[in-house]
Scaffold this active site. Structure first.
Site, short mmCIF file in Angstrom:
data_model
loop_
_atom_site.label_atom_id
_atom_site.label_comp_id
_atom_site.label_asym_id
_atom_site.label_seq_id
_atom_site.Cartn_x
_atom_site.Cartn_y
_atom_site.Cartn_z
N GLN A 1 137.54 -19.35 40.34
CA GLN A 1 136.56 -18.27 40.19
C GLN A 1 135.61 -18.66 39.06
O GLN A 1 135.92 -18.51 37.88
CB GLN A 1 137.24 -16.93 39.83
CG GLN A 1 137.46 -16.01 41.02
CD GLN A 1 138.58 -16.54 41.89
OE1 GLN A 1 139.60 -17.00 41.37
NE2 GLN A 1 138.40 -16.50 43.21
N LEU A 2 134.45 -19.13 39.43
CA LEU A 2 133.48 -19.65 38.47
C LEU A 2 133.24 -18.63 37.34
O LEU A 2 132.99 -17.47 37.60
CB LEU A 2 132.16 -19.93 39.20
CG LEU A 2 131.15 -20.78 38.44
CD1 LEU A 2 131.67 -22.17 38.19
CD2 LEU A 2 129.83 -20.82 39.19
N ASP A 3 133.30 -19.09 36.11
CA ASP A 3 133.01 -18.26 34.93
C ASP A 3 133.96 -17.08 34.80
O ASP A 3 133.65 -16.11 34.10
CB ASP A 3 131.56 -17.74 34.94
CG ASP A 3 130.56 -18.87 34.98
OD1 ASP A 3 130.93 -19.99 34.58
OD2 ASP A 3 129.43 -18.64 35.41
N GLU A 4 135.10 -17.13 35.47
CA GLU A 4 136.02 -16.00 35.42
C GLU A 4 137.35 -16.39 34.79
O GLU A 4 138.28 -15.59 34.77
CB GLU A 4 136.28 -15.45 36.83
CG GLU A 4 135.11 -14.79 37.49
CD GLU A 4 134.86 -13.40 36.95
OE1 GLU A 4 135.82 -12.64 36.79
OE2 GLU A 4 133.69 -13.09 36.69
N HIS B 1 130.21 -21.29 28.45
CA HIS B 1 129.27 -20.45 29.17
C HIS B 1 128.48 -19.64 28.15
O HIS B 1 129.06 -19.05 27.25
CB HIS B 1 130.05 -19.52 30.12
CG HIS B 1 129.20 -18.86 31.13
ND1 HIS B 1 128.60 -17.64 30.92
CD2 HIS B 1 128.81 -19.26 32.36
CE1 HIS B 1 127.90 -17.32 32.00
NE2 HIS B 1 128.01 -18.28 32.88
#
Lengths: 290, 290, 290, 290
Positions: free
Chosen positions: C232-235, C198
């Protein structure tokens, strides 16, 4: 064939003693050609009373021939202003030669940029003192010249290297962890056109086994330095440096591994800056329009 | 007076040739005192077959006297395990002496940490070869000893410095841009207890005017290095390094200004690590439990 | 066939609530097998009362069979100590699948490490929602599965992806700028075995076109973050981060170009750490034995 | 009193839509005053067709009065070129106000620069909602105004703050970890003259206790961002950012301690850039001539 003739961009790198209206004269020259400036950057070194600039323009609507434009530039700008200058027309890929020994990481960092089109450049040939990377060259359809070097044949091999470079109209040489000293015979005709990578933060640890030296001193940072090659080994103008935080837990192999990545990055950054005509060498240091 | 006697924390720094159950023996020793371990870190250097650790514990509930505990540690742990060790009781501020010449930035970086309570340390005295910073010392109520040094009086002044250090029970000496060579007379009794700051990324540019040298080479990174002083000038074990990206636009004064901040930061970090007993020196390098 | 059976290294990653003699028991287990510890690192999180370690050993002289050793480890160590653990035998390359869309740089960063032998891993297949990189896969003789995704076929295509992953006994999935949301159907069976990259800036720009946003805010640093994918996207737990200094001169394309290099580096570092069994995930964060 | 009148340097910060001969006209203006340019930097944003520059000159030999020079500049340069500009005469220290709550580190970073003469600036007053730092203000003979703020008195206290700022002819306000929201009443009259510091991490943690959040996510980098305050809290133009590598070993207190140093550094850098007239704000971003 106006369109073809005036495709690509022009990039001018220029420097001169500071004088009035330099920027105005340079930009006016481009406007007078009916061309469009797409990038302009300059640096005035007040202490040295010197001026440096990079100007990039789109000649699509250029109203005269390239030859006429060049003649006019020489007569009206370069000579009266006492300019040191370099003009490149980005209408075809830059021609690279890469010198390698056995290290693949650095070569791949270069090839990826060429293959993916991120750089407007081609690797025209690879020269090596070892056969190890021939298969990788073949994978990318790049001619691979294995020129082993020993005490007796060095001068002869350099003569052949030079021939290959000239026959292939090479414009930039990249020493990608080439573990041989390159002599003045190659350096002289390619001044400021040979980029080397040094496996440490120059000028520290300039000798052999820098990662062993760094480990023994317990350094908390390691780095890599890319520079133009001069006959003073490891003393040429620095182009790009990379650095990474380390601690005592890093073994020598771990430092070498981390250093390899830093080296490949610093080398690729330097070569990219050169390909995009972003470097002026002046008095042993680089002005980088980054 | 149990409570007072066992206030503060203990911090043990220890190293020894690798052997079985080191960690178990060390932690068991603390448990047997009814004390609580609040921090534990270790590093096993497999290549050198050596073990290093830092253990911090709270002796609030310690079930024997400090003297007994110490005796037991020597006899049951340190001697049988052939430990090199250092035990500090953090029950009072560490006593610092700072050597300065004219530079204020570095001194303030140290004073702020002491004044604000971020460090458990006091600057007990300042020694200088110049009178310039006397007013600043007065502002903080720190005794300032002006001991000017010339060719003839160096030995005599070092004798007085040593006297001041001993009379004030100094535990750590900080050379905060002290522009004099400190000799073996001071170094020997304070081995690994004198921290120096070097105005560059050692080992590069070890001579005079490093920022001028860095500018002339056109470096793209500048740094600062803090280290323990040894009789090999600028060769002592490195503790902390700081680095910053620069470009050709930075003049020598701009490099000096940026470098001053890096130096002050690298010095303060090193002193903070020492105050918190986080550094072991071994074979000319530091193990930093950071 | 003792030699073959006990080739390679073992790497144990383990964590448990803090208890006495953990390190002693773990190392003793290896000594009792007549094996040699080649690397050992541990981390005691005092605040959470938790212990983490990585132990690597050479089983060349192992005195019992692998099965017996494993049984003994379970019964004598793992169960009584309530260990969460992962044991890997590095006797064959780890099997990777790479998901791509159109970006070549990140893929090359991975391929270089595999091709050069720097990683003990192979890319067994590439899955893409676009045909663009098929030729590059062919260049490296890697099967390329073009599975275009639209609103209607997502569930079906994920079923096929899962089949490919299982048929190829994939051990690690790398999302190399794969511009599709991966759902729980894939995430669940590959928990902590999917690595994503990311871009990331200070402050974070979570919407579309982050480099345009970063330029508009005039950020002075850009970065990239690699992490394990969770629902949890990008978490997910962060593995590695890279950052670079920029200034106002950087255009949006220049930021994108610089960001691409940071992303490729951060992704390759994370994958390398996973391949070398250097990461424990615990409570949503990573312990990285680097 | 020619000498006194023309002491100090002038610094011009200017921007305008791109047009021909901007640099030539600006530099010619200075030459016509018989003054000497000591620094010149410019940036041409080709995408936005906008020009920015910083010009610093020594008026020692200025051949007309300041008033005449200013009038001529307005009429001949600024108006015809549609310039947005700011001209500062560095002939006396810039007047600063610092807002604090309880944090000393950031305040010391500012005071050191003023006290040592590294900045041409004075802290004229300190405003705080807490009494804690009054003694430190006294140490430096700086008036300290304790204006506690609660729900009922905020508007009234801001009125008094504004009065203090105006009575003291404050030119720059520094929010040095001032833990109160500053409203439009203060922001409006000091547009681009209030500098704030904000911790910042990758990814950003905008809520309370950011270092706890960062620890919970296991970030590998922490940072700090200084920016001009606007009514969009934490959204103003970014001036300087600092970042540091961390790992899982860093506890929350260790992150806070490291973050404090980063914040103090980023704040001091930003304030120094402003004092030296090196920042132009344009469309919500900063052009920093660094």
């Amino acid at each position: 064939m106006m369109v073809q003739k005036h495709s690509g961009h022009y990039v001018l790198l220029a420097s001169c003693p500071f004088q009035k209206r330099i920027a105005a004269k340079l930009t006016q020259f481009v406007y007078d050609l009916s061309s469009e400036i797409v990038d302009y950057d300059q640096y005035a070194d007040i202490a040295d009373n010197h001026f440096y600039c990079r100007m990039e323009w789109n000649p699509a609507a250029q109203n005269i021939s390239d030859d006429e434009a060049l003649t006019r530039f020489r007569e009206e700008i370069a000579e009266p202003m006492n300019l040191r200058w370099n003009l490149r027309r980005n209408d075809r890929p830059l021609r690279l030669a890469v010198f390698v020994t056995r290290e693949l990481a650095h070569l791949y960092a270069l090839m990826m940029k060429c293959v993916s089109g991120l750089w407007d450049a081609n690797i025209e040939l690879i020269i090596s003192n070892h056969p190890d990377l021939a298969d990788e060259a073949a994978r990318f359809n790049i001619p691979y010249h294995h020129l082993p070097i020993d005490k007796d044949n060095k001068a002869e091999q350099e003569r052949r290297q030079l021939e290959l470079l000239q026959d292939n109209e090479i414009e930039l040489i990249v020493l990608s962890r080439y573990m041989q000293v390159v002599t003045e015979k190659i350096i002289a005709p390619y001044e400021n056109r040979i980029i080397n990578i040094h496996h440490s933060m120059l000028p520290a640890f300039s000798g052999a086994k820098p990662y062993h030296q760094a480990h023994a001193r317990g350094v908390k940072l390691i780095g890599a330095t890319s520079h133009y090659l001069t006959s003073q080994l490891d003393e040429g103008p620095i182009i790009a440096q990379e650095v990474k935080v380390v601690d005592h837990r890093k073994t020598v192999p771990a430092l070498i591994s981390l250093g390899r990545d830093l080296e490949a990055n610093a080398l690729a950054r330097a070569v990219g800056l050169h390909i995009n005509s972003r470097i002026i060498v002046s008095n042993g240091r680089t002005i980088v329009f980054d």
